[in-house]
Write a protein that holds these residues in place. Structure first.
Motif, PDB file in Angstrom:
ATOM      1  N   PHE A 271       1.617  -5.048  -2.172  1.00 32.30           N
ATOM      2  CA  PHE A 271       2.518  -6.090  -1.661  1.00 32.30           C
ATOM      3  C   PHE A 271       1.660  -7.272  -1.255  1.00 32.30           C
ATOM      4  N   LEU A 272       2.263  -8.451  -1.235  1.00 30.11           N
ATOM      5  CA  LEU A 272       1.515  -9.647  -0.878  1.00 30.11           C
ATOM      6  C   LEU A 272       1.058  -9.590   0.572  1.00 30.11           C
ATOM      7  N   LYS A 273      -0.112 -10.124   0.832  1.00 28.09           N
ATOM      8  CA  LYS A 273      -0.638 -10.157   2.192  1.00 28.09           C
ATOM      9  C   LYS A 273       0.310 -10.941   3.101  1.00 28.09           C
ATOM     10  N   HIS A 274       0.432 -10.475   4.332  1.00 24.08           N
ATOM     11  CA  HIS A 274       1.294 -11.100   5.339  1.00 24.08           C
ATOM     12  C   HIS A 274       2.763 -11.059   4.936  1.00 24.08           C
ATOM     13  N   ASP A 275       3.137 -10.142   4.042  1.00 18.53           N
ATOM     14  CA  ASP A 275       4.527 -10.061   3.600  1.00 18.53           C
ATOM     15  C   ASP A 275       4.875  -8.594   3.365  1.00 18.53           C
ATOM     16  N   HIS A 276       5.870  -8.080   4.074  1.00 16.06           N
ATOM     17  CA  HIS A 276       6.313  -6.683   3.941  1.00 16.06           C
ATOM     18  C   HIS A 276       5.205  -5.685   4.295  1.00 16.06           C
ATOM     19  N   GLY A 277       4.271  -6.086   5.166  1.00 14.31           N
ATOM     20  CA  GLY A 277       3.141  -5.220   5.473  1.00 14.31           C
ATOM     21  C   GLY A 277       3.536  -3.875   6.035  1.00 14.31           C
ATOM     22  N   ALA A 278       4.307  -3.882   7.131  1.00 14.46           N
ATOM     23  CA  ALA A 278       4.689  -2.622   7.764  1.00 14.46           C
ATOM     24  C   ALA A 278       5.503  -1.754   6.816  1.00 14.46           C
ATOM     25  N   LEU A 279       6.448  -2.390   6.121  1.00 12.13           N
ATOM     26  CA  LEU A 279       7.285  -1.649   5.182  1.00 12.13           C
ATOM     27  C   LEU A 279       6.451  -1.124   4.018  1.00 12.13           C
ATOM     28  N   GLY A 280       5.517  -1.922   3.531  1.00 15.60           N
ATOM     29  CA  GLY A 280       4.680  -1.499   2.418  1.00 15.60           C
ATOM     30  C   GLY A 280       3.869  -0.267   2.742  1.00 15.60           C
ATOM     31  N   TYR A 281       3.219  -0.250   3.909  1.00 18.81           N
ATOM     32  CA  TYR A 281       2.427   0.918   4.301  1.00 18.81           C
ATOM     33  C   TYR A 281       3.324   2.133   4.511  1.00 18.81           C
ATOM     34  N   LEU A 282       4.505   1.911   5.073  1.00 17.15           N
ATOM     35  CA  LEU A 282       5.440   3.016   5.308  1.00 17.15           C
ATOM     36  C   LEU A 282       5.867   3.652   3.984  1.00 17.15           C
ATOM     37  N   LEU A 283       6.285   2.808   3.028  1.00 13.77           N
ATOM     38  CA  LEU A 283       6.746   3.332   1.738  1.00 13.77           C
ATOM     39  C   LEU A 283       5.589   3.907   0.933  1.00 13.77           C
ATOM     40  N   GLY A 284       4.396   3.325   1.087  1.00 11.52           N
ATOM     41  CA  GLY A 284       3.234   3.871   0.401  1.00 11.52           C
ATOM     42  C   GLY A 284       2.916   5.279   0.862  1.00 11.52           C
ATOM     43  N   ASN A 285       2.954   5.492   2.156  1.00 10.91           N
ATOM     44  CA  ASN A 285       2.697   6.828   2.689  1.00 10.91           C
ATOM     45  C   ASN A 285       3.797   7.808   2.286  1.00 10.91           C
ATOM     46  N   LEU A 286       5.035   7.308   2.231  1.00  6.60           N
ATOM     47  CA  LEU A 286       6.146   8.165   1.818  1.00  6.60           C
ATOM     48  C   LEU A 286       5.990   8.575   0.352  1.00  6.60           C
ATOM     49  N   ALA A 287       5.582   7.633  -0.497  1.00  6.36           N
ATOM     50  CA  ALA A 287       5.353   7.945  -1.911  1.00  6.36           C
ATOM     51  C   ALA A 287       4.235   8.966  -2.066  1.00  6.36           C
ATOM     52  N   ARG A 288       3.175   8.811  -1.303  1.00  2.00           N
ATOM     53  CA  ARG A 288       2.052   9.744  -1.395  1.00  2.00           C
ATOM     54  C   ARG A 288       2.474  11.150  -0.990  1.00  2.00           C
ATOM     55  N   GLN A 289       3.324  11.248   0.028  1.00  2.00           N
ATOM     56  CA  GLN A 289       3.830  12.562   0.447  1.00  2.00           C
ATOM     57  C   GLN A 289       4.650  13.210  -0.663  1.00  2.00           C
ATOM     58  N   CYS A 290       5.495  12.410  -1.332  1.00  2.00           N
ATOM     59  CA  CYS A 290       6.323  12.953  -2.418  1.00  2.00           C
ATOM     60  C   CYS A 290       5.461  13.469  -3.559  1.00  2.00           C
ATOM     61  N   ILE A 291       4.391  12.749  -3.876  1.00  4.13           N
ATOM     62  CA  ILE A 291       3.507  13.151  -4.964  1.00  4.13           C
ATOM     63  C   ILE A 291       2.752  14.425  -4.592  1.00  4.13           C
ATOM     64  N   GLN A 292       2.281  14.488  -3.366  1.00  3.55           N
ATOM     65  CA  GLN A 292       1.505  15.651  -2.940  1.00  3.55           C
ATOM     66  C   GLN A 292       2.338  16.918  -2.876  1.00  3.55           C
ATOM     67  N   GLN A 293       3.655  16.774  -2.722  1.00  6.53           N
ATOM     68  CA  GLN A 293       4.526  17.939  -2.664  1.00  6.53           C
ATOM     69  C   GLN A 293       4.640  18.633  -4.018  1.00  6.53           C
ATOM     70  N   ASN A 294       4.282  17.933  -5.085  1.00  2.77           N
ATOM     71  CA  ASN A 294       4.338  18.514  -6.429  1.00  2.77           C
ATOM     72  C   ASN A 294       3.002  19.177  -6.727  1.00  2.77           C
ATOM     73  N   SER A 295       3.011  20.425  -7.073  1.00  2.00           N
ATOM     74  CA  SER A 295       1.779  21.177  -7.310  1.00  2.00           C
ATOM     75  C   SER A 295       0.971  20.616  -8.469  1.00  2.00           C
ATOM     76  N   GLU A 296       1.618  19.835  -9.348  1.00  3.00           N
ATOM     77  CA  GLU A 296       0.917  19.262 -10.498  1.00  3.00           C
ATOM     78  C   GLU A 296       0.406  17.854 -10.198  1.00  3.00           C
ATOM     79  N   GLY A 297       0.463  17.438  -8.922  1.00  2.15           N
ATOM     80  CA  GLY A 297      -0.041  16.123  -8.586  1.00  2.15           C
ATOM     81  C   GLY A 297       0.984  15.030  -8.690  1.00  2.15           C
ATOM     82  N   GLY A 298       2.226  15.381  -8.985  1.00  2.00           N
ATOM     83  CA  GLY A 298       3.280  14.383  -8.960  1.00  2.00           C
ATOM     84  C   GLY A 298       3.557  13.709 -10.279  1.00  2.00           C
ATOM     85  N   TYR A 299       2.771  13.981 -11.330  1.00  3.74           N
ATOM     86  CA  TYR A 299       2.959  13.257 -12.573  1.00  3.74           C
ATOM     87  C   TYR A 299       3.433  14.146 -13.720  1.00  3.74           C
TER      88      TYR A 299
END
Length: 303
Positions: A271-299
């Motif tokens: 995301f662009l700097k100084h824009d959607h920062g808090a939301l970007g980090y929140l959704l990024g961490n949420l995406a990483r959790q979803c990927i890690q839940q898949n035993s094949e790495g999410g892909y």
């Protein structure tokens, strides 16, 4: 100081004509309504009702207070309407993703997001990484999920996963002697996507760094179309291994292990700097959790 309960009791007494009507409206007893009005009158230090008249007959001070009461209650109603509207409002986030992400973990990500943040709605745009990068820089998108190569200095990002890419060829293209030198792979046509594709760029860099000429076949921007061309015997291509793992295991492709090894590509939510920062980090961490839940790495393809 007068309070809101006293003011609304006074107001509804005037509007409905009796203390009993106000009490019924506010779900209190008549004695409680009477007490509130008397306390308000005491706070004003002036009579609100004309003596020897009905309660609805106001003194000049009472008329003045009625106008003020209407303004206060109208303001409170507006505030409550605003709060209710905020609770109902859906925040739409324009997110750009590649085909790989759309085919794999994105549906689980949306499902998880809806359960945790029901007032956030995603508006996805599926495109090539280079186009997503440009749409982000021109303000058409709020967030993008792309390989790290497409994260520019104007962006902040969260690493969400590292994806293994593998060379796949038609079955029987090479002997089982592995690993294979790159010049042996170059004997087959190399199937790539369009010029804006990350796959195309990585293939170009790989052969250019080794100084090896190769024949290019421009297949399709669709990963499944590339896979179909490999199976048809057109040539080899470097595509996400996890997406076609079952087909590799079933012998529909020959996986080519190069002497240089398989590539891994880091994917970031940016995301662009100084824009959607808090939301970007929140959704990024949420995406990483979803990927890690898949035993094949999410892909692995979500069939």
């Amino acid at each position: 100081m007068a309070n809101v309960k006293q003011i609304e009791t006074f107001y509804w007494t005037l509007k409905l004509g009796t203390l009993q009507g106000a009490a019924d409206k506010l779900f209190i007893t008549q004695s409680a309504a009477t007490k509130r009005v008397r306390e308000l009158e005491k706070q004003c230090a002036h009579p609100l009702f004309e003596k020897n008249a009905q309660k609805s007959s106001l003194t000049p001070k009472g008329e003045e207070l009625l106008l003020a009461a209407e303004a206060v209650l109208e303001s409170l109603k507006g505030l409550e309407d605003l709060r209710s509207s905020a609770r109902r409002t859906m925040r739409t986030i324009r997110i750009g993703i590649t085909e790989l992400i759309a085919l794999t973990w994105f549906s689980r990500f949306v499902e998880h997001l809806n359960s945790v943040y029901p007032n956030v709605s995603l508006f996805p745009d599926v495109d090539l990484s280079a186009r997503l990068q440009q749409k982000m820089l021109t303000g058409e998108l709020d967030l993008i999920v792309v390989p790290s190569d497409y994260v520019t200095g104007e962006m902040e990002s969260v690493l969400v996963d590292s994806v293994e890419f593998s060379w796949l060829a038609p079955p029987g293209s090479f002997s089982e002697c592995m690993p294979l030198p790159l010049n042996s792979l170059a004997k087959l046509p190399v199937i790539v996507q369009g010029p804006l594709s990350g796959i195309t760029t990585r293939c170009q860099h790989l052969f250019a760094q080794a100084g090896i000429a190769y024949q290019t076949v421009y297949g399709s921007n669709s990963l499944f179309a590339l896979a179909a061309l490999i199976r048809a015997g057109v040539g080899a291509s470097c595509i996400p291994r996890g997406l076609f793992q079952k087909q590799i295991e079933n012998g529909l492709f020959q996986e080519v292990i190069l002497e240089t090894g398989n590539d891994r590509v880091d994917y970031h939510l940016a995301f662009l700097k100084h824009d959607h920062g808090a939301l970007g980090y929140l959704l990024g961490n949420l995406a990483r959790q979803c990927i890690q839940q898949n035993s094949e790495g999410g892909y692995v393809y979500d069939e």
